[in-house]
Each structure stands twice: as structure tokens, then as C-alpha cells.
Design an enzyme around this catalytic site. Sequence first.
Site, PDB file in Angstrom:
ATOM      1  N   HIS A 277     108.346 186.393  -8.711  1.00  0.00           N
ATOM      2  CA  HIS A 277     107.918 185.677  -7.579  1.00  0.00           C
ATOM      3  C   HIS A 277     107.751 184.165  -8.140  1.00  0.00           C
ATOM      4  O   HIS A 277     108.278 183.191  -7.322  1.00  0.00           O
ATOM      5  CB  HIS A 277     106.704 186.049  -7.171  1.00  0.00           C
ATOM      6  CG  HIS A 277     105.923 185.165  -6.041  1.00  0.00           C
ATOM      7  ND1 HIS A 277     106.051 185.398  -4.767  1.00  0.00           N
ATOM      8  CD2 HIS A 277     105.115 183.729  -6.429  1.00  0.00           C
ATOM      9  CE1 HIS A 277     105.031 184.401  -4.234  1.00  0.00           C
ATOM     10  NE2 HIS A 277     104.735 183.471  -4.990  1.00  0.00           N
ATOM     11  N   GLU A 278     107.417 183.914  -9.362  1.00  0.00           N
ATOM     12  CA  GLU A 278     106.977 182.600  -9.670  1.00  0.00           C
ATOM     13  C   GLU A 278     108.478 181.920 -10.161  1.00  0.00           C
ATOM     14  O   GLU A 278     108.755 180.579 -10.071  1.00  0.00           O
ATOM     15  CB  GLU A 278     106.227 182.510 -10.980  1.00  0.00           C
ATOM     16  CG  GLU A 278     104.920 182.974 -10.752  1.00  0.00           C
ATOM     17  CD  GLU A 278     104.038 182.442  -9.558  1.00  0.00           C
ATOM     18  OE1 GLU A 278     104.367 181.264  -9.505  1.00  0.00           O
ATOM     19  OE2 GLU A 278     103.286 182.839  -9.063  1.00  0.00           O
ATOM     20  N   HIS A 281     110.253 180.117  -7.274  1.00  0.00           N
ATOM     21  CA  HIS A 281     109.597 178.624  -7.148  1.00  0.00           C
ATOM     22  C   HIS A 281     110.396 177.560  -8.045  1.00  0.00           C
ATOM     23  O   HIS A 281     110.983 176.406  -7.844  1.00  0.00           O
ATOM     24  CB  HIS A 281     108.558 178.384  -7.470  1.00  0.00           C
ATOM     25  CG  HIS A 281     107.399 179.103  -6.583  1.00  0.00           C
ATOM     26  ND1 HIS A 281     107.466 179.108  -5.041  1.00  0.00           N
ATOM     27  CD2 HIS A 281     106.416 179.865  -6.706  1.00  0.00           C
ATOM     28  CE1 HIS A 281     106.464 179.763  -4.599  1.00  0.00           C
ATOM     29  NE2 HIS A 281     105.926 180.453  -5.657  1.00  0.00           N
ATOM     30  N   GLU A 357     106.459 180.690  -0.122  1.00  0.00           N
ATOM     31  CA  GLU A 357     105.437 181.780  -0.774  1.00  0.00           C
ATOM     32  C   GLU A 357     106.347 183.132  -0.119  1.00  0.00           C
ATOM     33  O   GLU A 357     106.559 184.052  -1.033  1.00  0.00           O
ATOM     34  CB  GLU A 357     104.134 182.044  -0.653  1.00  0.00           C
ATOM     35  CG  GLU A 357     103.292 180.939  -1.213  1.00  0.00           C
ATOM     36  CD  GLU A 357     103.553 180.622  -2.643  1.00  0.00           C
ATOM     37  OE1 GLU A 357     103.837 181.774  -3.339  1.00  0.00           O
ATOM     38  OE2 GLU A 357     103.418 179.510  -3.333  1.00  0.00           O
TER      39      GLU A 357
END
Length: 424
Positions: A277-278, A281, A357
Site C-alpha cells: 500500500h505504501e 504512494h 488511499e
Amino acid sequence: MVRKMGIYAVLAYVIYGLFFYWYLFYFADTKLPFEYQGSKADPATFLNGRELMLSEEYSKIRNLLFFLSTPFEWLFYFVILLFGFSRAFKRWAESTSKYKLLQTAIYLIWLSFFAYVATFPLSYISYSLSKTYHISTQTFPSWMKDELIDFWINYGTWLIIVPVIYWLMKKSKRWWFYAWLLSIPFTLFMMFLQPVVIDPLYNDFYPLKNKELETKILTMADKAHIPAKHVFEVNMAEKTNSMNAYVTGIGSNARIVLWDTTLNQLSDRQILFIMAHEMCHYVEKHIYFGIAGYLLLSLLGLYLANRIMDWAIKRWGTELKIPEKRDIRSLPLFLMIISFLMFAASPFTNLISRYEESRADNYAIHMTKDPEAAITSFQELTKSGLSQVNPPLLVKIFRYDHPSMLDRISMLEEYEIKHRKQIK
């Protein structure tokens, strides 16, 4: 007139507070829609009865504190102007030093001190609340240390910004545009500085100790074409029981950070989902889009602040004890307007953040293809932070920069169902 304005301001704040108390405690319905009851997004399936009760209690009080805090800041600045405290701060500064720069620094320390004292009760209530519900594990001395670090960092930042803004005001009517131009390199510099100078003031950061897990994360980063050499962990267990992971910094100082509470409470599979997930970004350059969006909004904000200040001083300058905009006594008005504009913009900025997100969640599940680990990680995050799975609409609009857990877990359940059909 001054007394009436003060009474009206306090009355407006009280009515506002009563509205949100009624909304959060009596009107808002946080029950799950029928179609989600019994699903993996239903907190009743992964929280016991006591945890469900505590999460509702804690969330309501915390949300009320959020809605009370920012308007209280506006009320504070308004009272500072209305009752002549800003004028007194300037007089004290001028009687202490004959140098303009030192006068500004002295004015700022008085304003910062009074602001800190005024907002301390709400800050302490928030800290005490998190201790009562066993979210925070931080001792009072440790909390006060962080509070004082916040105070001096904020003071130091304003000590750089305020003299420049008021110098520009005296030089040009388009001060807001030149201030914005100067804010671009300043913002980038602060973002570059954040991971290596500011963050370590609060906590210790070090490369991930679990080398086997780090190897798995770096292998995944390599597949995503991310030139990462380290994953950092931070010692948060002495301050909180909640979990977190994030990306911070820009350029060579960009870091992926894991709280040690996350490492202690989640399995490797769950952590890999969070790391994926990170990584999204980084891959989709959300940090840079965020900086660009912030700078565009700050340009609009400074322009509006200029116009609103002109209008307010022209209409109520005498009552507010502000002779002209360029006078340092107008600073509380400037700060009040900026705070209001930021609050007004938060639904838009939160919407953009929730979109990013959501993309990161999609990226992570397609990279890891492990819906069970993803769903259980969100369930554990909900449990550790006593978060509401389905927050009230106004809370979601003004407070949530991430999708609600209902949205996140239900998306993962849909993926899991499709994935099973593909396997069959």
C-alpha cells in the site's frame, strides 16, 4: 459594540458545539447497512461486545473534540484582537527592544504562549482520553516533551514566515503572490528536512531489525521498480497501542516507515500488504501530487486571506484594534482566516486523499493477492485504534483522509469473491 461582538462570538461557538454534540451523540447513525451485517466489514464479527462499546464511546468523544478544537482557535484569535491583547503584545515588544526583528520575535512569543495556554485544556483532554481508553501508553512527562517540541517548532517556523510576510505587505499590494512564490522552496526544503531532522526529535528511527522481513519487503519493492535500500521502523510502543505505516520526505530523503506496534501486532503477510500500500504512494507519486495540490491551494488561500483581511479591517478595524493590514497587530486576524480557509478546504483535500488511499489499497491487493491478510490487517487496525467502521457523514467529510474501514474491507471482500471465481 466590542462587548456585543465578544458575546455573539462565544454564543456562536456554544451553539456550534451543541449542534455537533447532538449530531454525534443523538442523530448520527453509525450502524452498518443491512447488506454488510455479518460480513467481514461488520465490527461485530471481529470485536467483542466491550470493544464495540468502547470504540463507539471513544470515537464520539474524539470526533467532538475535533470539531470543537479548530473553531476554538478562531474564537481565541478573535478575543485576542477584540480585547486588545494583540495591541498589548506589540507594546510589550516595542518596550523591550528597539530592533524590529526582535520586536517581531517578542510579539510572536507572547502570542504563541497565550495560544498554547488557551488550547492546552483541549490538548490535555485528548491525551487523557486516549490514556483512559488504552490507546496511548505515553507518560505525562513524555507527552509534555512532545508538546514543547511542537511549540518550539511552530514558533521557529512562524519566526521565519511572519517577518517575511509583513515585510512583503509593506512593499507590495501583491504581497500574497510573492509570499506564495517564496513558500515553494520553503515547503520543499521542509519536506526534505522532515524525516532526518524533525521526526527524530520525537522518536528514534532505525533500519528494520527483522532482516528476513526487510528482504521480503525489498524484493517486493524491486518488483515495483522502487530503488529502496532500507525500511525504517520507529519506536512507538512506549507512546501508543495503535498501529501505523507511512511514506515521508522527498527525493533522497524519502522513507517508508513502520511503527514497531505494527511489527509487534501483525503477521508478515499483513505487513507485506501494508508495505505494498505504501509503495503505491511512491510509484504513483502521490507525495508530489500532494505537494502540488498544497501549493495551489496555498496560492488561493493567500489571495483570499488578503481580500478578507482588507474587508474585515475596513469594516471592523476600530473594534479589532487594527489600524492597517501591514501592522503586526493584524497577525491574529491573518491566522484566524488561514485556519478557517484550511478547515473549509478540508472536505476537498480529504476527498483527494481518500481517492489516493483507495488506489493504494487496490494496488496493494493486486500486488500481494492475499485478501485474507489484507482484511485481517484492517480489522486489527480498527481494533487497536478503536476506530468506527462506518463513521457519520460529517466526520467522514471533514476528518477522514482515508476511506472508512467499511469501504476498505468491503472492497477487499469483493476482490476475494472475484478471485475465488477466477480460481474455479
